[in-house]
Design an enzyme around this catalytic site. Structure first.
Site, PDB file in Angstrom:
ATOM      1  N   LYS A  19       0.868  -1.192   0.000  1.00 39.86           N
ATOM      2  CA  LYS A  19       0.000   0.000   0.000  1.00 39.86           C
ATOM      3  C   LYS A  19       0.891   1.224   0.000  1.00 39.86           C
ATOM      4  O   LYS A  19       1.796   1.352   0.837  1.00 39.86           O
ATOM      5  CB  LYS A  19      -0.911  -0.014   1.230  1.00 39.86           C
ATOM      6  CG  LYS A  19      -2.096   0.920   1.121  1.00 39.86           C
ATOM      7  CD  LYS A  19      -3.084   0.460   0.058  1.00 39.86           C
ATOM      8  CE  LYS A  19      -4.343  -0.148   0.653  1.00 39.86           C
ATOM      9  NZ  LYS A  19      -5.171  -0.773  -0.390  1.00 39.86           N
ATOM     10  N   THR A  64      -2.903  -5.667   0.416  1.00 39.54           N
ATOM     11  CA  THR A  64      -2.426  -4.289   0.639  1.00 39.54           C
ATOM     12  C   THR A  64      -3.300  -3.615   1.693  1.00 39.54           C
ATOM     13  O   THR A  64      -2.830  -2.779   2.455  1.00 39.54           O
ATOM     14  CB  THR A  64      -2.409  -3.483  -0.681  1.00 39.54           C
ATOM     15  OG1 THR A  64      -3.730  -3.238  -1.119  1.00 39.54           O
ATOM     16  CG2 THR A  64      -1.609  -4.193  -1.759  1.00 39.54           C
ATOM     17  N   ASP A  65      -4.559  -3.997   1.747  1.00 37.87           N
ATOM     18  CA  ASP A  65      -5.439  -3.433   2.776  1.00 37.87           C
ATOM     19  C   ASP A  65      -4.959  -3.831   4.175  1.00 37.87           C
ATOM     20  O   ASP A  65      -4.995  -3.023   5.114  1.00 37.87           O
ATOM     21  CB  ASP A  65      -6.880  -3.922   2.543  1.00 37.87           C
ATOM     22  CG  ASP A  65      -7.870  -3.171   3.401  1.00 37.87           C
ATOM     23  OD1 ASP A  65      -8.002  -1.943   3.210  1.00 37.87           O
ATOM     24  OD2 ASP A  65      -8.486  -3.804   4.294  1.00 37.87           O
ATOM     25  N   PHE A 164      30.033  32.553 -10.923  1.00 42.68           N
ATOM     26  CA  PHE A 164      30.158  31.467 -11.908  1.00 42.68           C
ATOM     27  C   PHE A 164      30.938  32.035 -13.084  1.00 42.68           C
ATOM     28  O   PHE A 164      30.385  32.763 -13.922  1.00 42.68           O
ATOM     29  CB  PHE A 164      28.777  30.964 -12.338  1.00 42.68           C
ATOM     30  CG  PHE A 164      28.839  29.760 -13.236  1.00 42.68           C
ATOM     31  CD1 PHE A 164      29.444  28.579 -12.798  1.00 42.68           C
ATOM     32  CD2 PHE A 164      28.306  29.785 -14.513  1.00 42.68           C
ATOM     33  CE1 PHE A 164      29.510  27.463 -13.633  1.00 42.68           C
ATOM     34  CE2 PHE A 164      28.359  28.671 -15.349  1.00 42.68           C
ATOM     35  CZ  PHE A 164      28.972  27.516 -14.903  1.00 42.68           C
ATOM     36  N   ARG A 181      26.266  36.713  -8.054  1.00 40.46           N
ATOM     37  CA  ARG A 181      24.933  36.298  -8.494  1.00 40.46           C
ATOM     38  C   ARG A 181      24.146  35.721  -7.333  1.00 40.46           C
ATOM     39  O   ARG A 181      24.719  35.377  -6.287  1.00 40.46           O
ATOM     40  CB  ARG A 181      25.044  35.264  -9.619  1.00 40.46           C
ATOM     41  CG  ARG A 181      25.646  33.950  -9.152  1.00 40.46           C
ATOM     42  CD  ARG A 181      25.574  32.835 -10.182  1.00 40.46           C
ATOM     43  NE  ARG A 181      26.038  31.577  -9.595  1.00 40.46           N
ATOM     44  CZ  ARG A 181      25.979  30.400 -10.202  1.00 40.46           C
ATOM     45  NH1 ARG A 181      25.515  30.307 -11.434  1.00 40.46           N
ATOM     46  NH2 ARG A 181      26.403  29.323  -9.589  1.00 40.46           N
ATOM     47  N   GLN A 224      27.810  22.983  -8.152  1.00 41.09           N
ATOM     48  CA  GLN A 224      28.486  21.694  -8.005  1.00 41.09           C
ATOM     49  C   GLN A 224      29.448  21.728  -6.816  1.00 41.09           C
ATOM     50  O   GLN A 224      29.511  20.789  -6.012  1.00 41.09           O
ATOM     51  CB  GLN A 224      29.289  21.367  -9.278  1.00 41.09           C
ATOM     52  CG  GLN A 224      28.472  20.967 -10.483  1.00 41.09           C
ATOM     53  CD  GLN A 224      28.103  22.117 -11.400  1.00 41.09           C
ATOM     54  OE1 GLN A 224      27.884  23.236 -10.941  1.00 41.09           O
ATOM     55  NE2 GLN A 224      27.998  21.850 -12.691  1.00 41.09           N
ATOM     56  N   ASN A 250      19.340  24.266 -10.068  1.00 44.83           N
ATOM     57  CA  ASN A 250      19.894  25.619  -9.980  1.00 44.83           C
ATOM     58  C   ASN A 250      18.770  26.572 -10.362  1.00 44.83           C
ATOM     59  O   ASN A 250      18.407  26.694 -11.536  1.00 44.83           O
ATOM     60  CB  ASN A 250      21.087  25.752 -10.935  1.00 44.83           C
ATOM     61  CG  ASN A 250      21.829  27.059 -10.731  1.00 44.83           C
ATOM     62  OD1 ASN A 250      21.447  27.878  -9.899  1.00 44.83           O
ATOM     63  ND2 ASN A 250      22.896  27.262 -11.491  1.00 44.83           N
ATOM     64  N   HIS A 252      17.538  29.605 -11.360  1.00 47.54           N
ATOM     65  CA  HIS A 252      18.171  30.799 -11.910  1.00 47.54           C
ATOM     66  C   HIS A 252      17.400  32.066 -11.564  1.00 47.54           C
ATOM     67  O   HIS A 252      16.166  32.100 -11.644  1.00 47.54           O
ATOM     68  CB  HIS A 252      18.268  30.675 -13.439  1.00 47.54           C
ATOM     69  CG  HIS A 252      18.982  29.446 -13.897  1.00 47.54           C
ATOM     70  ND1 HIS A 252      20.282  29.172 -13.543  1.00 47.54           N
ATOM     71  CD2 HIS A 252      18.586  28.408 -14.675  1.00 47.54           C
ATOM     72  CE1 HIS A 252      20.653  28.024 -14.093  1.00 47.54           C
ATOM     73  NE2 HIS A 252      19.645  27.536 -14.775  1.00 47.54           N
TER      74      HIS A 252
HETATM   75  O1  LIG Z   1      26.577  26.704 -10.667  1.00 48.85           O
HETATM   76  C1  LIG Z   1      26.406  26.557 -11.898  1.00 48.85           C
HETATM   77  N1  LIG Z   1      26.825  25.400 -12.491  1.00 48.85           N
HETATM   78  C2  LIG Z   1      26.685  25.179 -13.833  1.00 48.85           C
HETATM   79  O2  LIG Z   1      27.075  24.098 -14.349  1.00 48.85           O
HETATM   80  C3  LIG Z   1      26.041  26.178 -14.582  1.00 48.85           C
HETATM   81  N2  LIG Z   1      25.691  26.272 -15.906  1.00 48.85           N
HETATM   82  C4  LIG Z   1      25.062  27.445 -16.069  1.00 48.85           C
HETATM   83  O3  LIG Z   1      24.571  27.873 -17.166  1.00 48.85           O
HETATM   84  N3  LIG Z   1      25.000  28.126 -14.879  1.00 48.85           N
HETATM   85  C5  LIG Z   1      25.605  27.347 -13.944  1.00 48.85           C
HETATM   86  N4  LIG Z   1      25.791  27.512 -12.607  1.00 48.85           N
END
Ligand SMILES: O=c1[nH]c(=O)c2[nH]c(=O)[nH]c2[nH]1
Length: 303
Positions: A19, A64-65, A164, A181, A224, A250, A252
């Site tokens: 369940k 499952t009940d 970045f 950023r 990353q 990410n 944006h």
């Molecule tokens: O932290 C980031 N990693 C990426 O691999 C990546 N690629 C991207 O366009 N912006 C970012 N920012």
């Protein structure tokens, strides 16, 4: 009994059943100050279940009940942490039925906090605290027990100390380098314990604290790198964790061009895009950990 279903060209492969998403709310009401536990429990059994599929023979079928009812019945005596309750369900099903040799028990935990009033935090009125969810997947394979804990939808943002730059540039590159950023993500993480005799609440709280602290205090050169720092911090502080996996979008935030309106935009006004988004995934492993693919086989959405 229905006719046996046989095939010259196919056989039954891996299977499990149970369940899904049993919604369980338990109130501790012995004292006038109540406690609330809000779980979403999924139970899946594995074992000698072939005849159910191939012969229509349901003798080994724990309905499952019945699995749903077991969740509620065991909860009558208390549930404890999600890890403890999932372990208890696994122990119950594998010890109650000879032919059930393993399974998978997943719990999502939703958090409630007391409503603040003029007289302090209320005793029995709660407000749901955001979207963040705590998770656990317990699996048993015979006597082997695997516990993968985690969280998801922990949304975080830092408004500076993120850059970045230095990424590959070719004819497809339009992205400008960013020295300052916004960095925002929904943290989704799962980590594998090597022991079950743990104070699961305390470890969970500390893992969450460490991830947030790293995100907040470390300058980011890429999501990353921030992810990796979060994983290293967790493994260094917690020897009982063998590995941790992350899947982090990410989110944006693009600077809006205000020049058509005769205005500058010194990193103040942003468009918060919801898609597409970068998707950053990685595992951080203890060097001497024994790999355990069985623990991860049914934990999807990570690499
Ligand atoms: O932290 C980031 N990693 C990426 O691999 C990546 N690629 C991207 O366009 N912006 C970012 N920012």
């Amino acid at each position: 009994m229905p006719d046996t279903t046989a095939s010259d060209i196919a056989v039954l492969g891996e299977n499990q059943y149970g369940k899904a998403e049993v919604r369980l709310v338990r109130i501790e009401r012995e004292a006038s100050r109540h406690e609330i536990t809000d779980f979403n429990v999924s139970s899946q059994l594995r074992g000698d279940l072939d005849a159910i599929h191939t012969d229509g023979d349901n003798a080994h079928c724990v309905a499952t009940d019945s699995q749903k009812n077991t969740v509620y019945s065991l909860a009558r005596d208390g549930v404890g942490t999600p890890e403890e309750f999932a372990l208890r369900l696994g122990e119950h099903f594998t010890s109650s039925y000879d032919w059930i040799s393993g399974g998978r028990w997943e719990i999502e935990k939703y958090s409630w906090v007391r409503i603040p009033t003029g007289a302090g935090e209320h005793d029995h009125s709660f407000v749901k605290s955001g979207t963040e969810v705590r998770t656990v997947v317990v699996q048993r394979d015979g006597d082997d027990v695997f516990v993968v804990a985690g969280l998801q939808d922990l949304t975080v943002l830092k408004s500076t100390a993120s850059e970045f730059v230095g990424f590959t540039r070719d004819k497809y590159t339009t992205l400008a380098e960013a020295t300052d950023r916004i960095l925002a993500t929904d943290v989704k993480a799962r980590w594998r314990y090597t022991r079950t005799d743990l104070d699961f609440d305390a470890v969970f709280d500390d893992v969450r604290r460490l991830m947030l602290e790293q995100f907040a205090t470390q300058h980011s050169y890429a999501l990353q790198q921030t992810l990796y720092q979060m994983g290293i911090a967790v493994l260094e502080a917690h020897p009982e964790i063998a590995e941790i996996k992350f899947s982090m979008p990410n989110k944006h935030h693009f600077l809006v061009d205000l020049s058509p309106f005769g205005q500058d935009n010194p990193n103040v006004v942003f468009f918060a895009a919801d898609r597409p988004y970068g998707l950053i995934e990685a595992t951080v492993l203890r060097k001497d950990a024994t790999p355990e693919p069985r623990a991860w086989a049914s934990v999807t959405g990570f690499c």
